[in-house]
Design an enzyme around this catalytic site. Structure first.
Site, PDB file in Angstrom:
ATOM      1  CG  HIS A 384      -2.003   1.437   1.121  1.00 43.34           C
ATOM      2  ND1 HIS A 384      -3.221   0.849   1.222  1.00 43.34           N
ATOM      3  CD2 HIS A 384      -1.779   2.238   1.948  1.00 43.34           C
ATOM      4  CE1 HIS A 384      -3.981   2.004   1.252  1.00 43.34           C
ATOM      5  NE2 HIS A 384      -3.004   2.966   1.694  1.00 43.34           N
ATOM      6  CD  GLU A 385       1.669   3.564   3.553  1.00 44.93           C
ATOM      7  OE1 GLU A 385       1.388   4.918   2.513  1.00 44.93           O
ATOM      8  OE2 GLU A 385       0.080   3.376   4.838  1.00 44.93           O
ATOM      9  CG  HIS A 388      -0.098   6.262  -1.198  1.00 41.87           C
ATOM     10  ND1 HIS A 388      -1.432   6.553  -1.479  1.00 41.87           N
ATOM     11  CD2 HIS A 388      -0.414   5.166  -0.111  1.00 41.87           C
ATOM     12  CE1 HIS A 388      -2.028   6.660  -1.288  1.00 41.87           C
ATOM     13  NE2 HIS A 388      -1.650   5.726   0.353  1.00 41.87           N
ATOM     14  CG  HIS A 391       0.469   8.101  -7.350  1.00 43.48           C
ATOM     15  ND1 HIS A 391      -1.123   8.349  -7.315  1.00 43.48           N
ATOM     16  CD2 HIS A 391       0.663   9.314  -8.744  1.00 43.48           C
ATOM     17  CE1 HIS A 391      -1.873   8.880  -8.087  1.00 43.48           C
ATOM     18  NE2 HIS A 391      -1.086   9.699  -8.965  1.00 43.48           N
TER      19      HIS A 391
HETATM   20 ZN   LIG Z   1      -3.528   5.404   1.702  1.00 46.92          ZN
END
Ligand SMILES: [Zn+2]
Length: 592
Positions: A384-385, A388, A391
């Site tokens: 998940h991290e 980010h 991105h």
């Molecule tokens: Zn998040």
């Protein structure tokens, strides 16, 4: 564990931002004095001149770029050990400087908004303004809702006294709620919001029931205050909507983010169409939990006891890289690079900030804070991290400073794409039935919490605002009735709708940021669509997705998403997500 006991490769390398605290202090002093020497007010009234406007944009970008870098270093250092006063003081120094600069620049937007449409159009079409075309287009769009100078002055004066409702709720919810004590592991225990969540997830049936009843009673005791606070917040929206001549509060909120109203409608239509599947999921839960009947306080109990994949961090990271292989070699190389260049602060240490996050820094690379433990959930947190982080990394690398920051509407897509890809990989790679069930349940619970629950909230907000817009007062009775009705519609007849659930709206902090939660739902819908396309079409879909990742806030979010093949102005992505939920449930039932 103390920070100095951690092997250096598991700590982030903040020297990439500044080599030392002294360097930070030197840069801070430099920025502060350069800012003091600037005469920003001299630009005021002269922005119709192209060269002057370009110069001002360049100057402010340069300033913010440096200030943000100062801010990043201070907050990352502070989060290493929250007990250190030094970095908190750095943070407040930068905070003060940022607000000084922002207030010195507050003349820009009103001045640009007052320009004739033709002037703004000419700037937008001018290639010299290529970094600022989207910003100018948004200003042009907002012109229709800007009032006369005198009216704007009054609105500006009203902003502060009108905005206190969220603060009232926060104070009540955190300082004045009077949560009682309840039984936990045989002991009288003081309730807190955090413990309540834990008990509903893993307490015994008796504990869950007692905590649920007592927790809601605390809100019921102050329901008159909460009703007035929420009503005040809605009235504030209605005031601005009326003053600025919008069709509705919803329209005003969506326009501020440049999102078409059809996106909101498509979400609610699709979710309503898929409610029979949600009802079936609830019934499956009742059967699997073996409870006879399921209550609202049983909804958070996982169907599968932790099937933990216990891996040391390096092994977990390797698993994430394998799971994200469908995103291509370049993406995998960036994951390796992040690890090797020490973007990540891995372990929990004394005083370190809890949780996990990714922070983008324009002039270096992103940083990721973890508190890694050997559980399956934490492997998903890495994916998940890093979603980010990459991105941010790709947007920073491909956009000018003015266009690098992706908006909240797009913020949870890359992180969710990674989680879903990893989940599908782990599911395919294991023969362990318990783990398979655990993964499917994890996926269904994510969709329930992020898509269905947020859509239920979105429907509530919309209906409450519509009532107020029509001049109907909001009361505890009609708000509770509205919420209870929605709860019955969403959960169906496979659960006991305990009377307390009618008050759930009264404990949701997000309702004080109106029309915010739907973005969680559109985020997971987009991510599911992107993953399905990547797994079906391969490289062309990956290329489109990478284009999305490199787009920052170059234009409006719905257009940026179209680059990844997701058109939220149509039903297609919503239907794909609903179908995914249905298929996951069918797969899960096969394993039961
Ligand atoms: Zn998040």
């Amino acid at each position: 564990m103390e920070r100095k006991e951690v092997s250096i490769e598991y700590t982030w390398d903040l020297a990439d931002i500044y080599p030392s605290d002294e360097a930070w202090e030197k840069e801070f002093a430099a920025v502060e004095s350069e800012y003091a020497a600037l005469d920003l007010a001299a630009y005021s009234g002269k922005l119709q001149d192209k060269a002057t406007l370009l110069e001002l944009f360049a100057t402010t970008d340069g300033l913010f770029r440096r200030v943000e870098k100062l801010y990043s270093y201070a907050h990352l250092r502070r989060d290493e050990d929250m007990r250190q006063a030094k970095y908190s003081s750095y943070l407040s120094q930068v905070g003060l400087l940022i607000s000084k600069i922002a207030s010195a620049l507050s003349f820009i937007e009103p001045e640009l908004t007052a320009f004739d449409e033709s002037v703004l159009q000419a700037f937008i079409a001018d290639p010299d303004f290529v970094d600022y075309d989207y910003k100018l287009r948004k200003i042009l769009q907002s012109k229709a809702h800007v009032l006369s100078e005198a009216e704007e002055r009054i609105l500006a004066l009203a902003a502060d006294p009108l905005q206190g409702f969220s603060d009232v709720f926060t104070m009540l919810d955190n300082a004045n709620l009077n949560l009682p004590k309840a039984q936990l592991n045989g002991e009288e225990t003081q309730m807190s919001h955090g413990l309540y969540g834990l008990v509903l997830h893993s307490g015994t049936k008796e504990e869950r029931k007692e905590w649920f009843e007592k927790y809601y009673q605390a809100y019921i005791n102050v329901i008159d205050v909460i009703t007035q606070t929420y009503y005040g917040n809605v009235k504030q929206d209605v005031f601005y909507k009326t003053a600025r001549k919008y069709g509705s509060c919803l329209e005003m909120a969506l326009e501020s983010e440049d999102v078409a109203p059809s996106v909101y409608e498509n979400l609610l239509v699709a979710v309503n169409g898929a409610l029979p599947t949600l009802h079936e999921y609830i019934k499956t839960r009742t059967k699997e939990l073996g409870l006879g009947e399921q209550h609202m306080y049983d909804v958070y109990v996982p169907l599968v006891e932790n099937a933990d994949v216990k891996l040391p961090f390096n092994e977990a990271y390797k698993l994430v890289i394998k799971g994200l292989a469908p995103l291509g070699k370049d993406y995998a190389a960036l994951l390796e690079k992040g690890l090797k260049e020490r973007w990540i602060d891995v372990y929990e240490t004394d005083g370190k900030r809890n949780g996990a996050y990714s922070a983008g820094v324009y002039d270096t690379h992103p940083y990721v804070l973890l508190n890694y433990q050997e559980t399956t959930n934490e492997i998903f947190t890495i994916a998940h991290e890093m979603g980010h982080a990459l991105h941010s990394y790709l947007s920073v690398g491909n956009q000018p400073y003015a266009k690098h920051g992706y908006t909240i509407f797009l913020a949870e897509i890359a992180s969710t794409v990674n989680e879903v890809l990893l989940l599908k990989y782990m599911y395919g790679a294991t023969e362990d039935e318990k783990l398979k069930k655990f993964l499917l349940n994890y996926y269904m619970d994510s969709i329930r919490a992020t898509l269905f629950r947020q859509a239920q909230f979105a429907e509530f907000e919309q209906a409450a605002h519509e009532k107020a817009e029509a001049g109907e007062p909001l009361t505890k009775e009609n708000l509770c009735q509205l919420y209870y009705g929605l709860n019955q519609k969403y959960f169906g007849d496979g659960i006991v709708h305990d009377s307390q659930i009618a008050y759930e709206w009264a404990r949701i902090p997000h309702f004080y940021r109106s029309f915010y939660v739907y973005k969680y739902a559109t985020g997971i819908v987009s991510a599911i669509s992107i993953v399905k396309r990547i797994l079906m079409e391969g490289q062309p879909a990956v290329d489109d997705y990478v284009e999305f990742l490199t787009s920052g806030c170059a234009t409006d979010p719905v257009t940026i998403l179209k680059r990844a093949g997701v058109d939220l102005t149509t039903q297609a992505p919503f239907e794909t997500a609903m179908q995914e939920f249905e298929e996951t449930l069918a797969e899960f039932k096969k394993l039961c």
